[in-house]
Design a protein around this motif. Structure first.
Motif, PDB file in Angstrom:
ATOM      1  N   TYR A 133       5.270   0.896  10.465  1.00 17.03           N
ATOM      2  CA  TYR A 133       5.196   0.224   9.173  1.00 17.03           C
ATOM      3  C   TYR A 133       5.161   1.278   8.071  1.00 17.03           C
ATOM      4  O   TYR A 133       4.710   2.409   8.268  1.00 17.03           O
ATOM      5  CB  TYR A 133       3.943  -0.649   9.087  1.00 17.03           C
ATOM      6  N   ASP A 134       5.627   0.883   6.903  1.00 16.80           N
ATOM      7  CA  ASP A 134       5.590   1.777   5.757  1.00 16.80           C
ATOM      8  C   ASP A 134       4.144   2.158   5.455  1.00 16.80           C
ATOM      9  O   ASP A 134       3.214   1.373   5.677  1.00 16.80           O
ATOM     10  CB  ASP A 134       6.221   1.087   4.544  1.00 16.80           C
ATOM     11  N   GLU A 135       3.955   3.372   4.951  1.00 21.82           N
ATOM     12  CA  GLU A 135       2.605   3.874   4.663  1.00 21.82           C
ATOM     13  C   GLU A 135       1.831   2.936   3.743  1.00 21.82           C
ATOM     14  O   GLU A 135       0.619   2.778   3.874  1.00 21.82           O
ATOM     15  CB  GLU A 135       2.708   5.268   4.043  1.00 21.82           C
ATOM     16  N   SER A 136       2.532   2.297   2.801  1.00 23.37           N
ATOM     17  CA  SER A 136       1.861   1.395   1.856  1.00 23.37           C
ATOM     18  C   SER A 136       1.346   0.131   2.544  1.00 23.37           C
ATOM     19  O   SER A 136       0.435  -0.538   2.045  1.00 23.37           O
ATOM     20  CB  SER A 136       2.825   1.009   0.734  1.00 23.37           C
TER      21      SER A 136
END
Length: 350
Positions: A133-136
Motif C-alpha cells: 500500500y502507498d505510504e500515506s
C-alpha cells in the motif's frame, strides 16, 4: 497478498492482507531499548539455573533476565547449574509462560527489524518484490488490522458470526447463525466459520488451547473432514504443528496451536498483561506524541506523566524525550504529575 509497512520512532509495524483485502497478520517490531525482551529467532547467551532430571527439563536465565526452558535429551549429558551456553528462542515469553529455547553452538545473534520483517513476509511466500500500500495509506490500514484483531464478535461474509472470548485457560469460540439464510446448511456455516477462525488465529497470534462450539451434530466422517479443514486453513497462514480433534458428541472441537510469538494483545497498552502495562503505555505515549507533532509542525506540547510512568521513562534505555526532540525539536515539556489519575495526558500549548 498485499502489505502495509510503517516505520516510526522506535517501532516498525506491518500488516498482511489477503487477495480479498482482509487482514491476516500483523507484524510489530520495537527498538530493543524500548522492549528488551527476547524475540523468536534470536540466539542469546544464557546461564543454566536449574536442571530437573525428574521432568527432563532445563531452566535457563536469558540475557534479557527472562526465563527459558528446554527438554533434556536422553542422548546428551545434562548441563550443570551455572553453566553458560547459547540458546535459540523458539517461543517468546508470554504472561506466566517461559520462553521455549534450544541450545545451539552458533554465536549470539539478535535479529534486526529488516531481517525480522523479511522473515515474516517470507511466511506468506513473498520475497523482496511484494505489493505494498502507498505510504500515506499504510498507517490507517495497519490500524484497521489491529482493530479487527480486538473485536469480540466477527461477522461472517455469508451471514452469521463468531463470538471470541479469551479465558485464563483457553480461547472459547461460539458460532452463531444469526443473520444467516435459513437455506444455508449447518455444514456450510461451520466450514465458513472455521475459515474465518483460521484468519483470526493468524491475525491475533493465538496459541494454546482453543475450543470451538460448532453448530449441529456430526457423523464421524463429517467431524474428521472439519478437523482437516481447519488444519489446512491454518497451514495457509503458515501455522503448522496444529492438533485439531474431531468434534465431540456435544459439537465441541478442540484445537492446540503451538506457541511461538507473543499474541497481539501484548503490544496494546490496555489489553496487555499488567507486567507490561507501563512499558506499553510509554510506547503508546511516544506514538501519540509523534502523531500530534507530525500533524501540527509548530505546536508545543505539555506532557503529564503519572509518577510510576515518569520513573520508567527516565530509566528506559531508549530516551523518549531525546528521540522526540531530535525529530521535532524542543517542543515537548514533560511534567511529573503526582495528582494524575491516568498514566499520561498531553495538550497543545499553542
Amino acid at each position: 497478498m498485499k502489505f502495509a509497512v510503517e516505520t516510526r520512532i522506535g517501532q516498525t509495524r506491518a500488516a498482511a492482507f489477503s487477495d480479498d483485502d482482509l487482514p491476516v497478520s500483523v507484524f510489530v517490531w520495537r527498538d530493543r531499548r524500548l522492549d528488551p525482551s527476547a524475540r523468536a529467532g534470536d540466539v542469546v547467551p544464557a546461564i543454566v539455573r536449574k536442571v530437573d532430571k525428574g521432568t527432563a527439563e532445563c531452566f535457563v536465565e536469558l540475557q534479557s533476565g527472562e526465563t527459558g526452558f528446554y527438554n533434556l535429551s536422553s542422548s546428551k549429558a545434562a548441563p550443570t547449574e551455572g553453566e553458560k551456553l547459547n540458546v535459540r528462542i523458539r517461543a517468546e515469553v508470554w504472561a506466566e509462560k517461559s520462553a521455549i529455547v534450544s541450545p545451539v553452538r552458533s554465536e549470539p545473534h539478535l535479529l534486526h527489524a529488516e531481517e525480522a520483517l523479511k522473515h515474516w513476509m517470507s511466511g506468506f511466500g513473498v520475497g523482496d518484490g511484494y505489493e505494498a500500500y502507498d505510504e500515506s495509506e499504510a498507517r490507517d490500514r495497519i490500524d484497521e488490522a489491529v482493530d479487527d484483531a480486538f473485536q469480540e464478535t466477527v461477522t461472517l461474509t455469508g451471514g452469521g458470526c463468531l463470538h471470541i472470548e479469551e479465558t485464563r485457560a483457553l480461547t472459547a469460540i461460539d458460532i452463531d447463525r444469526a443473520g444467516r439464510s435459513a437455506r444455508s446448511s449447518n455444514a456450510d456455516l461451520n466450514k465458513d466459520s472455521l475459515e474465518t477462525l483460521a484468519r483470526q488465529i493468524s491475525l491475533r497470534r493465538k496459541a494454546g488451547l482453543i475450543v470451538v462450539d460448532l453448530v449441529g451434530s456430526f457423523r464421524k466422517d463429517g467431524g474428521r473432514e472439519l478437523s482437516a479443514h481447519i488444519k489446512e486453513a491454518l497451514r495457509g497462514y503458515g501455522l503448522t504443528g496444529v492438533t485439531a480433534l474431531p468434534p465431540s458428541a456435544l459439537g465441541l472441537m478442540e484445537l492446540s496451536i503451538p506457541r511461538r510469538l507473543r499474541p497481539l494483545t501484548a503490544y496494546h497498552w490496555i489489553h496487555c498483561p499488567e507486567d507490561r502495562r507501563l512499558q506499553e503505555a510509554a510506547i503508546e505515549l511516544l506514538q501519540q506524541l509523534e502523531t500530534r507533532a507530525t500533524e501540527d509542525r509548530t505546536a508545543r506540547f505539555e506532557v503529564s506523566l503519572r509518577p510510576d510512568l515518569a520513573d520508567l521513562v527516565q530509566q528506559m534505555a531508549f530516551n523518549i524525550p531525546a528521540a522526540l526532540e531530535f525529530e521535532f525539536g524542543g517542543r515537548f515539556n514533560f511534567i511529573r504529575s503526582p495528582e494524575a489519575q491516568s498514566l499520561f495526558s498531553h495538550r497543545s500549548l499553542s
